[in-house]
Design a protein around this motif. Structure first.
Motif, mmCIF file in Angstrom:
data_model
loop_
_atom_site.group_PDB
_atom_site.id
_atom_site.type_symbol
_atom_site.label_atom_id
_atom_site.label_comp_id
_atom_site.label_asym_id
_atom_site.label_seq_id
_atom_site.Cartn_x
_atom_site.Cartn_y
_atom_site.Cartn_z
ATOM 1 N N ILE A 41 21.941 87.521 21.305
ATOM 2 C CA ILE A 41 21.668 86.138 21.668
ATOM 3 C C ILE A 41 22.243 85.904 23.057
ATOM 4 O O ILE A 41 23.263 86.482 23.410
ATOM 5 N N ARG A 65 23.191 82.532 25.296
ATOM 6 C CA ARG A 65 23.252 81.060 25.278
ATOM 7 C C ARG A 65 23.288 80.566 26.732
ATOM 8 O O ARG A 65 24.337 80.414 27.329
ATOM 9 N N MET A 92 18.308 79.951 11.472
ATOM 10 C CA MET A 92 18.017 78.516 11.590
ATOM 11 C C MET A 92 17.042 78.311 12.752
ATOM 12 O O MET A 92 16.215 77.400 12.731
ATOM 13 N N ARG A 126 17.620 74.464 19.653
ATOM 14 C CA ARG A 126 18.820 73.780 20.132
ATOM 15 C C ARG A 126 19.014 74.169 21.575
ATOM 16 O O ARG A 126 18.429 75.139 22.067
ATOM 17 N N VAL A 129 19.331 78.187 23.650
ATOM 18 C CA VAL A 129 18.935 79.399 22.919
ATOM 19 C C VAL A 129 17.420 79.577 22.881
ATOM 20 O O VAL A 129 16.844 80.066 21.900
ATOM 21 N N PRO A 181 19.763 83.245 7.556
ATOM 22 C CA PRO A 181 21.140 82.755 7.409
ATOM 23 C C PRO A 181 21.329 81.444 8.169
ATOM 24 O O PRO A 181 20.666 81.208 9.192
ATOM 25 N N GLY A 182 22.248 80.651 7.672
ATOM 26 C CA GLY A 182 22.653 79.469 8.437
ATOM 27 C C GLY A 182 23.637 79.894 9.505
ATOM 28 O O GLY A 182 23.398 80.877 10.218
ATOM 29 N N TYR A 183 24.741 79.176 9.627
ATOM 30 C CA TYR A 183 25.769 79.559 10.590
ATOM 31 C C TYR A 183 26.866 80.335 9.866
ATOM 32 O O TYR A 183 27.569 79.786 9.019
ATOM 33 N N GLN A 207 29.264 87.330 16.378
ATOM 34 C CA GLN A 207 28.201 86.724 17.203
ATOM 35 C C GLN A 207 28.399 85.224 17.356
ATOM 36 O O GLN A 207 28.069 84.635 18.368
ATOM 37 N N THR A 208 28.984 84.578 16.323
ATOM 38 C CA THR A 208 29.180 83.128 16.416
ATOM 39 C C THR A 208 30.620 82.767 16.759
ATOM 40 O O THR A 208 30.964 81.584 16.830
HETATM 41 C C1 GCO Z 1 23.727 79.576 17.989
HETATM 42 C C2 GCO Z 1 24.049 80.537 16.878
HETATM 43 C C3 GCO Z 1 22.905 80.620 15.904
HETATM 44 C C4 GCO Z 1 23.234 81.590 14.804
HETATM 45 C C5 GCO Z 1 22.122 81.699 13.826
HETATM 46 C C6 GCO Z 1 21.884 80.412 13.107
HETATM 47 O O1 GCO Z 1 24.118 79.842 19.133
HETATM 48 O O2 GCO Z 1 23.091 78.553 17.669
HETATM 49 O O3 GCO Z 1 24.364 81.818 17.391
HETATM 50 O O4 GCO Z 1 21.746 80.998 16.565
HETATM 51 O O5 GCO Z 1 23.480 82.853 15.299
HETATM 52 O O6 GCO Z 1 20.961 82.217 14.384
HETATM 53 O O7 GCO Z 1 20.999 80.662 12.032
#
Ligand code: GCO
Ligand code: NAP
Length: 287
Positions: A100, A102, A149, A155, A158, A191-193, A198-199
């Protein structure tokens, strides 16, 4: 006489989980091994593969691991050939590897966009294409994609990841449509959060020790008011890889603590004293 729980067993199956040195991929592999499967995994560099192998050994899992970039077709084909020789043809593929970035779209370079699309969407295409012939020949197979999600919601920052995960939802439906006739099921875990490396940037404590604003936000959007844990996803991963789900195809199963069902509450209403720190679910090689 076999009982209903036998339908959730994976004895004798060969499972390949991509990008599974840590995080959700390692959790899926652990669950599959406990259910009886042989485990193969790849990751992007030898350091991650070595760390992953150490984790699998600690868990008592005799996994096969190798460096393989899911965006490189030749590497993927070579990896699949080796697994076929070692274990037999692959029964279960989890397209877990992902990245990912951001970055606001107006600041994202085309190279950054392509990097995310290549790993998160083209990678699953390449890996699925590599295992489908063996599954067709065998007359069965399970392909499980890592949606999100962001397969349903956008959001800020992303754009590439959401586009990839939205596309992955449709690739899931298309593999179902094209190969369901061969008793191959392609579904996705959404998956949710979840508390993984990664998070981690979204949960880091602020300099004054207060909660990260995004941590508070996600808890206000989740009825359970907590982040998911990797173990929350293991049961669904086994279910979608097992004979118990043979008539489920083309579905994204969201495991998000209720985020997609809930409008959310004012983050300022949350009682921070209730929250314990989310433990990182696994190793992360230092960047
Ligand atoms: C973000 C998060 C999400 C999670 C996931 C949520 O920056 O919003 O990394 O993208 O990784 O994908 O389901
Ligand atoms: P992650 O940080 O996304 O890790 C995925 C793994 O894939 C890492 O080991 C990563 O290596 C590896 N990888 C990256 N690029 C690769 C490539 N080209 N080829 C092979 N491997 C590659 O971990 P995660 O949080 O466990 O997420 C797993 C999957 O679930 C991802 O697809 C993610 O998008 C998805 N997901 C995660 C969440 C969440 O909240 N955590 C929620 C929804 C969906 P590096 O460490 O070098 O990047």
């Amino acid at each position: 006489m076999s009982g209903i729980l036998d339908k959730f067993r994976l004895d004798g199956k060969v499972a390949w989980i991509t990008g599974a040195s840590y995080g959700l991929g390692l959790a899926y592999a652990q669950a599959y091994a406990e259910a009886g499967a042989k485990i193969a995994f790849n990751d992007i560099n030898q350091e991650l593969v070595d760390r992953g192998m150490a984790e699998y050994r600690k868990l008592g899992i005799d996994a096969y691991g190798a460096v393989c970039d899911v965006t490189k077709e030749a590497e993927v084909e070579a990896f699949v050939k080796t697994v076929n020789e070692k274990f037999g043809s692959i029964d279960i593929l989890v397209n877990n590897a992902g990245i990912i970035k951001r970055i606001p779209m107006t600041e994202m370079t085309l190279e950054q966009w392509n990097q995310v699309i290549n790993v998160d969407l083209t990678g699953p295409f390449i890996c699925s294409k590599a295992v489908l012939p063996g599954m067709i020949k065998k007359g069965s197979g399970k392909i499980i994609n890592a949606c999100s999600m962001m397969s349903e919601l956008g959001r800020e920052t992303v754009s590439a990841y959401a586009a990839a995960k939205g596309g992955l939802k449709m690739l899931t439906k298309n593999i179902c449509s094209e190969y369901g006739q061969y008793n191959i099921q392609c579904n996705a875990i959404g998956p949710g959060y979840i508390a993984t490396p990664q998070t981690a940037p979204l949960r880091e404590k602020q300099e004054d020790g207060s909660m990260h604003p995004f941590d508070r936000f996600i808890r206000s959007k989740t009825p359970a008011q907590r982040w998911g844990r990797t173990e929350d996803l293991m049961g669904l991963a086994v279910f979608l890889a097992s004979p118990a789900s043979d008539f489920i195809n083309g579905q994204v199963v969201y495991i998000d603590g209720g985020i997609l069902a809930y409008i959310g509450q004012d983050p300022s209403n949350l009682d921070e004293s209730k929250f314990k720190a989310e433990e990182e679910s696994d190793i992360k090689v230092a960047d």
